[in-house]
Design a protein around this motif. Structure first.
Motif, PDB file in Angstrom:
ATOM      1  N   LEU A 112       1.193  -1.487   0.161  1.00 31.21           N
ATOM      2  CA  LEU A 112       0.152  -0.181  -0.476  1.00 31.21           C
ATOM      3  C   LEU A 112       0.960   1.654   0.184  1.00 31.21           C
ATOM      4  O   LEU A 112       0.564   2.098  -0.834  1.00 31.21           O
ATOM      5  N   ILE A 113       2.455   1.065   0.761  1.00 30.84           N
ATOM      6  CA  ILE A 113       2.651   2.799   0.989  1.00 30.84           C
ATOM      7  C   ILE A 113       3.635   2.631  -0.654  1.00 30.84           C
ATOM      8  O   ILE A 113       3.739   3.809  -0.598  1.00 30.84           O
ATOM      9  N   ALA A 114       3.764   1.873  -1.129  1.00 33.59           N
ATOM     10  CA  ALA A 114       4.716   1.607  -2.754  1.00 33.59           C
ATOM     11  C   ALA A 114       3.484   2.382  -3.379  1.00 33.59           C
ATOM     12  O   ALA A 114       4.171   2.956  -3.948  1.00 33.59           O
ATOM     13  N   TYR A 167      -3.923   3.691 -13.447  1.00 32.62           N
ATOM     14  CA  TYR A 167      -3.574   2.055 -12.723  1.00 32.62           C
ATOM     15  C   TYR A 167      -3.153   2.308 -11.312  1.00 32.62           C
ATOM     16  O   TYR A 167      -3.252   1.413 -10.982  1.00 32.62           O
ATOM     17  N   ALA A 168      -2.239   3.422 -11.655  1.00 29.18           N
ATOM     18  CA  ALA A 168      -2.023   3.418  -9.770  1.00 29.18           C
ATOM     19  C   ALA A 168      -3.232   3.594  -9.038  1.00 29.18           C
ATOM     20  O   ALA A 168      -2.714   2.900  -7.623  1.00 29.18           O
ATOM     21  N   HIS A 174      -7.355  -1.215  -4.460  1.00 35.77           N
ATOM     22  CA  HIS A 174      -7.176  -2.427  -4.604  1.00 35.77           C
ATOM     23  C   HIS A 174      -6.474  -3.218  -3.479  1.00 35.77           C
ATOM     24  O   HIS A 174      -6.944  -3.848  -2.364  1.00 35.77           O
ATOM     25  N   ASP A 175      -5.603  -2.418  -2.824  1.00 36.00           N
ATOM     26  CA  ASP A 175      -4.443  -2.806  -2.153  1.00 36.00           C
ATOM     27  C   ASP A 175      -4.751  -1.958  -0.749  1.00 36.00           C
ATOM     28  O   ASP A 175      -4.935  -3.111   0.204  1.00 36.00           O
ATOM     29  N   PHE A 180      -7.101  -3.251   4.525  1.00 32.26           N
ATOM     30  CA  PHE A 180      -8.232  -2.563   5.010  1.00 32.26           C
ATOM     31  C   PHE A 180      -9.187  -4.467   5.665  1.00 32.26           C
ATOM     32  O   PHE A 180     -10.328  -4.202   6.551  1.00 32.26           O
ATOM     33  N   ASN A 181      -9.373  -5.145   4.396  1.00 30.44           N
ATOM     34  CA  ASN A 181     -10.403  -6.589   4.789  1.00 30.44           C
ATOM     35  C   ASN A 181      -9.802  -7.378   5.379  1.00 30.44           C
ATOM     36  O   ASN A 181     -10.858  -8.907   6.381  1.00 30.44           O
TER      37      ASN A 181
END
Length: 183
Positions: A112-114, A167-168, A174-175, A180-181
């Motif tokens: 997620l950070i990346a 796309y990012a 998505h990430d 969080f899921n």
């Protein structure tokens, strides 16, 4: 709330699914176009390079303007290829944290950070490439032989940067959803 019933409005869920399906359809059309363009330009660049080499080395003939065509096609080839790699998440990445960490959440956090950093960099790329494209349009520079406007090849950077940003953003959503899921 009754037992077994969801708090989510079913109509809202259907609308969201329709929106997601619409975006997926648009993305598939764009991807099909990019794959076709990358294939055609890749073949063109390969053959044009061979023709240029054979003409100069074996026949002693100078093919004027071939480099202009190859440069324009190569710019679009590379930029659309980068956008396709981003779409498929097949670009280079260093996911070594998964190999060294037993923590199941840490890889999702680092991803997620990346991806967040990729979004920030993509915004800078869009800004820079738009400035370059606008400058090219303003200056009106053209290639020497075929008078191809320079902004045509510069436009590949702008188009690719927009696709990379989209796309990012998709990957960030998505990430974040995966992280969080998990919790």
């Amino acid at each position: 709330m009754t037992k077994g019933r969801s708090m989510i409005n079913p109509a809202r869920g259907n609308n969201m699914k329709a929106i997601v399906d619409l975006f997926a359809s648009i993305d598939n059309v764009i991807a099909s176009f990019m794959k076709f363009a990358v294939t055609v330009m890749g073949i063109f660049v390969a053959f044009a390079m061979v023709i240029g080499i054979v003409a100069r080395a074996l026949l002693g003939i100078q093919v004027f303007g071939l480099e202009e065509l190859v440069l324009t096609a190569a710019m679009w080839l590379y930029m659309l290829g980068a956008a396709l790699a981003s779409r498929e998440r097949s670009h280079l990445s260093a996911d070594f944290i998964e190999a060294f960490s037993k923590n199941k959440t840490l890889p999702h956090v680092t991803r997620l950070i990346a991806t967040g950093l990729s979004v920030v960099l993509a915004v800078f790329f869009v800004t820079w490439s738009y400035s370059l494209f606008a400058w090219g349009v303003e200056k009106g520079q053209v290639t020497p032989v075929f008078s191809i406007p320079q902004y045509i090849s510069q436009g590949s950077l702008f188009v690719a940067s927009i696709l990379l940003l989209l796309y990012a953003l998709r990957d960030l959503i998505h990430d974040a959803g995966k992280l969080f899921n998990k919790r």
